[in-house]
Write an enzyme that holds these catalytic residues in place. Structure first.
Site, mmCIF file in Angstrom:
data_model
loop_
_atom_site.group_PDB
_atom_site.id
_atom_site.type_symbol
_atom_site.label_atom_id
_atom_site.label_comp_id
_atom_site.label_asym_id
_atom_site.label_seq_id
_atom_site.Cartn_x
_atom_site.Cartn_y
_atom_site.Cartn_z
ATOM 1 N N HIS A 41 30.534 53.805 42.588
ATOM 2 C CA HIS A 41 30.884 53.006 43.537
ATOM 3 C C HIS A 41 31.933 54.080 44.058
ATOM 4 C CE1 HIS A 41 30.120 48.608 44.886
ATOM 5 N NE2 HIS A 41 31.723 48.838 45.087
ATOM 6 N N ASP A 43 35.114 51.625 46.977
ATOM 7 C CA ASP A 43 35.269 50.617 48.011
ATOM 8 C C ASP A 43 36.462 51.310 48.987
ATOM 9 O OD1 ASP A 43 33.419 48.088 47.630
ATOM 10 O OD2 ASP A 43 34.960 47.989 45.777
ATOM 11 N N GLU A 144 26.317 47.043 48.759
ATOM 12 C CA GLU A 144 26.266 45.913 47.561
ATOM 13 C C GLU A 144 26.180 44.813 47.861
ATOM 14 O OE1 GLU A 144 30.644 45.894 46.608
ATOM 15 O OE2 GLU A 144 30.002 45.262 44.547
ATOM 16 N N HIS A 171 25.949 40.598 44.685
ATOM 17 C CA HIS A 171 26.705 40.481 44.907
ATOM 18 C C HIS A 171 27.237 39.476 44.310
ATOM 19 C CE1 HIS A 171 31.263 40.688 45.257
ATOM 20 N NE2 HIS A 171 31.081 42.051 44.969
ATOM 21 N N HIS A 217 26.712 43.288 38.995
ATOM 22 C CA HIS A 217 26.757 41.967 39.482
ATOM 23 C C HIS A 217 24.850 41.129 39.691
ATOM 24 C CE1 HIS A 217 30.378 42.189 41.994
ATOM 25 N NE2 HIS A 217 29.921 43.709 42.464
ATOM 26 N N HIS A 238 28.041 50.227 39.079
ATOM 27 C CA HIS A 238 29.981 50.117 39.109
ATOM 28 C C HIS A 238 29.868 48.784 37.356
ATOM 29 C CE1 HIS A 238 29.072 47.345 42.326
ATOM 30 N NE2 HIS A 238 30.133 46.921 41.766
ATOM 31 N N ASP A 307 34.541 51.789 40.865
ATOM 32 C CA ASP A 307 34.890 50.462 41.355
ATOM 33 C C ASP A 307 36.735 51.098 42.268
ATOM 34 O OD1 ASP A 307 34.350 49.113 42.740
ATOM 35 O OD2 ASP A 307 34.543 47.147 40.416
HETATM 36 ZN ZN LIG Z 1 31.067 45.353 42.447
#
Ligand SMILES: [Zn+2]
Length: 414
Positions: A41, A43, A144, A171, A217, A238, A307
């Site tokens: 993961h 971003d 996600e 999420h 999540h 993650h 992450d």
């Molecule tokens: Zn996340």
């Protein structure tokens, strides 16, 4: 005289310690040369959105230095494969979540086109190995948050066609078919007791098309229900160990054992708040999560899920994606065997991915699930009801109808 002896001892100790550290780093780099490091993961695509509104033409990923991730750092960190998150916030739910997600998918594809010497788009376990052979970073897409499919199996399948290879079931918000982790903190109400019936359809359709199921999540009930019903192993892209830091985003020991039973994977998150449950953390604290998961369920369920660029605080010693080799060196210092390291680096994820593909191939020939979510479960002002019963007015108008009625009555009274 004593001071002189002390100084010599200190110098010798420092020398031994440093050369030992150098040895572990060297061994780490050797392992990373024969086994791809696959991270679950990152971003960076969200950074492209928030910093540049996805105007990739304005960015040079070789020079960008305000993010945890850029091309020189990727090279230094030997990051061989990355699931890039196509993430859009829960605020988009019932609004433009699908469009925004498509734009994040687009920006990931564009990254691959823009830097073909660095990134190679990947959509299978074999693609990861091929990219590694070519010394490129295999670039995969993970969506996600279940809100991104707007309760639609057709949208899920279309995203698969666009190259998406995992969906995080939620999420940090409930969807009309699954509860998120905030339910376990008491800050959000439990709506479905885990997954609704349609939620189960989503899981089975993901099995059928070969999409990895990501349980980071979700609420604990969802974790267990998916582990009950999925025909393929699952991932936590993650998340860290709950026993080390009691945060509901982390994975409890009993679930770790179930993941092991199902031959899935937990990819350790580096976010300080999930590592130490405090604002500060260091590389050794992250290694404690690796050690704990190994102690409880063995090295065959561990992976890396940094992450990076999705969090504001990262541990000392793991400041950006260039630092992965230091974490591998730390595990070697903690007496992890080379085989255990290779498992965590990439072999576990490759095993899970191959199994998911095998289940897909086994289900080949079964028909796509085309039973839609019940209309009453997706009543919201921005959803029309075409296809449900006879075409009539939109849900939007219907749901506002009582309000309109009250207002018109009031205006007559006044
Ligand atoms: Zn996340």
């Amino acid at each position: 005289m004593m001071d002189w002896v002390k100084t010599v001892c200190l110098v010798l100790w420092a020398f031994t310690f440093n050369s030992e550290a150098d040895d572990f780093k060297e061994q780490a780099l050797k392992l990373m040369a024969d086994t791809p490091l696959i991270d679950g993961h990152n971003d960076l695509p969200w950074q492209m959105r928030s910093l540049f509104n996805n105007q990739l033409n304005m960015v040079d990923l070789n020079k960008l230095n305000t993010t945890h991730t850029n091309i020189p750092k990727i090279k230094e960190g030997h990051l061989s494969a990355q699931f890039w998150a196509a993430y859009v916030p829960c605020d988009t739910q019932y609004k433009d979540a699908v469009r925004q997600t498509l734009e994040q998918i687009d920006v990931i594809h564009r990254m691959c086109h823009e830097y073909p010497e660095v990134f190679k788009f990947a959509a299978s376990s074999q693609d990861i190995l091929d990219a590694f052979e070519q010394n490129k970073t295999a670039s995969l897409i993970g969506v996600e948050g279940g809100h991104s499919i707007d309760s639609s199996l057709g949208t899920l399948r279309t995203m698969y066609q666009l190259g998406v290879r995992y969906l995080t079931i939620t999420h940090s918000c409930n969807t009309p078919w699954a509860d998120n982790w905030l339910v376990d903190t008491g800050s959000e109400p439990e709506v479905h007791g885990g997954l609704s019936e349609f939620g189960k359809q989503v899981i089975w359709e993901m099995n059928r098309i070969g999409m990895l199921i990501d349980l980071s999540h979700v609420s604990e009930k969802v974790m267990n229900q998916v582990l009950d019903i999925s025909k393929a192993p699952v991932i936590f892209s993650h998340s860290s160990a709950y026993s080390i830091c009691n945060h509901k985003r982390n994975v409890p020991d009993d679930v770790l054992l179930r993941v092991k039973e199902k031959r899935g994977i937990v990819m350790v998150n580096f976010y300080n708040d999930y590592v130490t449950c405090k604002q500060a953390a260091n590389i050794s604290d992250v290694a404690d999560h690796f050690d704990h998961i190994k102690k409880v369920a063995g090295s065959s369920i561990i992976g890396f899920g940094g992450d990076y660029d999705g969090v504001t605080r990262v541990p000392e010693g793991l400041e950006d994606v260039s630092k992965y080799p230091d974490l591998v060196a730390e595990l070697l210092r903690r007496k992890w065997s080379e085989d255990e390291i290779r498992d965590a680096l990439g072999r576990n994820l490759l095993r899970v991915f191959s199994k998911v593909e095998e289940v897909r191939d086994h289900l080949n020939g079964t028909k796509p699930d085309d039973i839609p979510i019940p209309l009453k479960e997706v009543q919201n002002p921005c959803r029309t009801d075409f296809g449900y019963e006879a075409k009539s007015s939109s849900t939007c108008i219907k749901s506002f109808y009582p309000l309109v009625l009250v207002l018109s009555l009031l205006s007559k009274l006044l």
